[in-house]
Design a protein around this motif. Structure first.
Motif, PDB file in Angstrom:
ATOM      1  N   SER A  50       0.824  -1.199   0.000  1.00  0.00           N
ATOM      2  CA  SER A  50       0.000   0.000   0.000  1.00  0.00           C
ATOM      3  C   SER A  50       0.859   1.250   0.000  1.00  0.00           C
ATOM      4  N   GLU A  54      -0.245   4.160  -2.320  1.00  0.00           N
ATOM      5  CA  GLU A  54      -0.887   5.256  -1.635  1.00  0.00           C
ATOM      6  C   GLU A  54       0.054   6.432  -1.454  1.00  0.00           C
ATOM      7  N   ASP A  75      -3.512   5.042  -9.842  1.00  0.00           N
ATOM      8  CA  ASP A  75      -4.581   4.630  -8.942  1.00  0.00           C
ATOM      9  C   ASP A  75      -4.677   3.112  -9.030  1.00  0.00           C
ATOM     10  N   ASP A  77      -6.488   1.008  -7.425  1.00  0.00           N
ATOM     11  CA  ASP A  77      -7.753   0.390  -7.048  1.00  0.00           C
ATOM     12  C   ASP A  77      -8.323  -0.499  -8.151  1.00  0.00           C
ATOM     13  N   THR A  80      -8.667  -5.191  -8.666  1.00  0.00           N
ATOM     14  CA  THR A  80      -9.543  -6.042  -7.860  1.00  0.00           C
ATOM     15  C   THR A  80      -9.857  -7.352  -8.571  1.00  0.00           C
TER      16      THR A  80
END
Length: 759
Positions: A50, A54, A75, A77, A80
């Motif tokens: 992370s 991040e 990004d 994200d 997934t």
């Protein structure tokens, strides 16, 4: 104010991120930080994984990052996975390309495999990919020499192309077909390194302009390509992949950037019909000679930009022109379209688009020190926030709105990294086909089968390190070693040589790979690690960035220990007495290298810290890094992204900057570092450390003062063979990775694999 003189000269050479210091040596605070002390405040990520993602987002939000790091902010994200059964996904559904029915949407692209024209290796390589479950296998065009055209070239002495009849293509095709997988061969002409003697070419001049070709040259190309397709059909191939992208001949006619012929010329830029005439003549000729059931797929630039003079793109194709070109290709009989990024000045960027995302904080870097803004460049319809993953899909979606044949994209297409992302793209009509190369061809030939069988954690991840372009895959030693003296048995590991108890000491990449292969062979294996598995891979991902998937690599290596039944003991300090108690038949020492003493003593205002410690330090704005090796340079890139003013100092020559990195990665990252304000001081030795500055002596004997609030010492690790030396003769003893030769992650995994295969 204080000054510390340096006694002697510090030796600063290359080394990698893996060593004898486990993660515990970093301290909990290092692994819990996403950025350096002294940077703008941000929430502390819980893991290195992370932190790598991040941290960069937070920096961009606070404005403390370098300007380059605030463009195309990644990004993560999108990675997934909510898929429970891959076998029932769209990516594993059938699709037709012309008359061919593919069992799934994953296609091995025709990018260079670095496989020579040696039949045994070439057949085994492509056969392994077909057996691994891909929907189709495309063979690279590097095998082919055409009848007349390729007799009029200037090439390097190492040109290995053969005629279709002489090449192993027929045997390759038969092997691929034996696994019930379609086989298509690419046809490409006029890529750099092969200079065709066009009739209008002088001794000097641009080699990729359409005006260089006479009408006779053009007809020769068309006729030779059609004749080559006929021979490929006779060899058993199901179709051809016409390379009309990048520097390949049709592409220079498609785009006004290369098409400098007269407007009234029948192959000139005045109309789409004229620009595509060469390609459409080839398509029609192939269909006429080979029949409608012989597939013709076309590789085209899906989006174009002038990387050599960024923004000066008036002659590049717009998305509307690209769509019109694709419509014309379909009308001529093309059965499918494969889209890739179209750049012009740096040839390798045309097929290594993910090199633009190769450095921490440099997402979108060209090889000229400039930065793509994907909201503006390439017509502004590519998503640059996913570290290049699926970058071309925006172009695929646009083209699909204008054609009815299947459309796919290539370069960093890795469904195992982001399953939902790719499955959703297939379902919502963004694209029909996923073309893949390095994740399948180099890293894991069983990629498709493992994904379909829901064994996603068993897929060797592509690290995008680009070492494969030099012939060495970081994660899969088989890629460059099969059928050599090092691995004569080929891809399959040799069965166990009797019953042996194998003890592996050290749980970094070398140790984990050695333990996995020994267990796969059938040995009883125990691995001992004094801290936690992974060595310094988590630290490396923090510094290098998440784009190299080092967290995925660590997870894969650790998971495979469970799959193969390795007994893993963490928190165990191992010495010679403990080894003797265990009484193994084979001892593999993978304890990493030793850190040398710091090159100098710092002052209160300018501390000198080791490279594995700098994340926990208050280091100020001006930072000096000692070393030109991969670890030193990656630390410099990380610091630059944080907005630091970075200087890198080494006694080595300038050519050594980035030693240990792949040459191709450096081609993108090094110019970005300099453009972001990084300074390089080659052939300089550290003389003294003062308060707020250091003094170095250059090759001319002159002293140079460099502002420095902190010095990060990335000096080379040393071999760490003490345990192995002490136990020599008690059993079969081997050293692997940095323990024997501090070098690189790929060296660690390769030595671990080869040792396990031969112990």
């Amino acid at each position: 104010m204080g000054t510390t003189e340096v006694q002697g000269k510090a030796t600063v050479t290359r080394r990698n991120f893996l060593g004898g210091m486990g993660l515990a040596a970093l301290g909990a605070s290092a692994l819990g930080m996403g950025a350096l002390s002294g940077c703008a405040p941000q929430a502390a990520p819980k893991t290195a994984e992370s932190a790598a993602s991040e941290g960069s987002v937070a920096l961009a939000e606070t404005g403390s990052a370098s300007p380059m790091a605030q463009i195309n902010v990644p990004d993560w994200d999108f990675t997934t996975n909510t898929i429970e059964d891959f076998a029932n996904t769209t990516m594993f559904s059938e699709i037709k390309i012309g008359p061919l029915t593919l069992k799934n949407r994953l296609i091995k692209s025709a990018a260079s495999s670095m496989v020579p024209n040696e039949e045994q290796k070439a057949v085994a390589y492509h056969g392994a990919i077909a057996a691994g479950g891909m929907g189709a296998v495309l063979i690279e065009g590097s095998y082919i020499m055409l009848d007349r055209l390729d007799k009029r070239v200037n090439v390097a002495d190492n040109d290995s192309r053969m005629t279709i009849e002489e090449s192993p293509l027929k045997a390759i095709c038969a092997e691929v077909h034996s696994h019930d997988v379609p086989c298509i061969c690419q046809m490409k002409t006029a890529t750099p390194g092969i200079v065709y003697l066009w009739e209008n070419m002088g001794e000097e001049g641009e080699t990729h302009k359409a005006s260089l070709l006479s009408d006779g040259d053009i007809q020769m190309y068309i006729e030779d390509t059609i004749a080559g397709a006929v021979k490929l059909k006779e060899a058993g191939f199901d179709g051809i992949d016409l390379n009309a992208a990048g520097d390949n001949l049709p592409a220079r006619f498609f785009s006004r950037f290369g098409n400098d012929r007269a407007p009234e010329d029948p192959y000139g830029p005045a109309s789409i019909e004229n620009r595509v005439r060469i390609a459409t003549d080839v398509i029609k000729g192939v269909k006429e000679r080979c029949g409608s059931d012989f597939v013709v797929q076309v590789l085209v630039n899906g989006a174009e930009e002038n990387d050599g003079a960024l923004g000066d793109n008036a002659l590049c194709n717009t998305k509307e022109e690209t769509a019109a070109i694709c419509q014309a290709l379909e009308a001529a009989g093309a059965d499918a379209l494969e889209l890739r990024l179209g750049t012009f000045a740096f040839h390798e960027a045309q097929f290594v688009n993910d090199g633009c995302f190769a450095g921490y904080g440099y997402d979108g870097a060209t090889s000229f020190g400039t930065t793509y803004d994907f909201d503006r460049h390439f017509d502004g319809f590519l998503d640059g926030t996913h570290s290049g993953c699926g970058l071309i899909m925006g172009a695929c979606k646009y083209v699909k709105q204008h054609v009815s044949i299947p459309v796919g994209g290539v370069v960093f297409m890795d469904p195992a990294l982001a399953p939902d992302y790719f499955e959703n793209a297939l379902n919502d009509g963004t694209l029909d086909l996923i073309y893949m190369h390095r994740p399948v061809s180099n890293c894991d030939q069983e990629y498709a089968n493992k994904l379909r069988e829901n064994r996603i954690d068993e897929i060797r991840p592509c690290c995008r390190c680009l070492n494969c372009l030099g012939g060495l895959c970081r994660v899969n030693p088989c890629n460059n070693s099969v059928f050599t003296d090092a691995m004569p048995e080929g891809y399959e590991v040799k069965p166990a040589d009797g019953q042996k108890n194998v003890m592996v000491v050290g749980g970094g990449p070398a140790g984990m790979e050695a333990a996995r292969v020994c267990a796969e062979r059938g040995y009883t294996v125990s691995l001992y690690e004094k801290n936690s598995l992974g060595g310094l891979l988590e630290f490396a991902e923090m510094v290098k960035g998440k784009h190299e998937s080092l967290g995925r690599l660590k997870n894969y290596l650790a998971h495979m220990l469970d799959v193969e039944g390795v007994n893993v003991v963490e928190g165990q300090e191992v010495d010679a007495a403990f080894v003797r108690e265990q009484n193994p038949d084979v001892l593999i020492v993978a304890t990493g290298g030793k850190r040398p003493e710091l090159a100098a003593q710092g002052t209160e205002a300018t501390p000198v810290v080791g490279v594995v410690d700098f994340l926990t330090q208050e280091i100020g704005r001006n930072v000096v890094v000692l070393g030109f090796n991969a670890q030193a340079v990656d630390a410099a890139h990380y610091l630059t992204a944080q907005g630091k003013k970075v200087a890198v100092v080494s006694p080595e020559p300038a050519e050594a900057f980035g030693t240990g990195q792949s040459m191709m990665l450096n081609a993108f990252v090094k110019p970005a570092f300099f453009a972001a304000g990084g300074r390089m001081y080659p052939e300089c030795s550290l003389k003294s450390v003062g308060d707020g500055e250091i003094v170095v002596t250059n090759s001319f004997g002159l002293d140079v003062t460099i502002p420095a609030d902190c010095v990060i010492d990335a000096s080379t690790m040393e071999p760490n063979t003490g345990l192995a030396d002490e136990l020599e003769g008690t059993c079969d003893v081997y050293t692997v990775g940095d323990c024997a030769t501090p070098l690189s992650i790929q060296n660690a995994i390769t030595t671990g694999n080869l040792t396990a295969r031969n112990c």
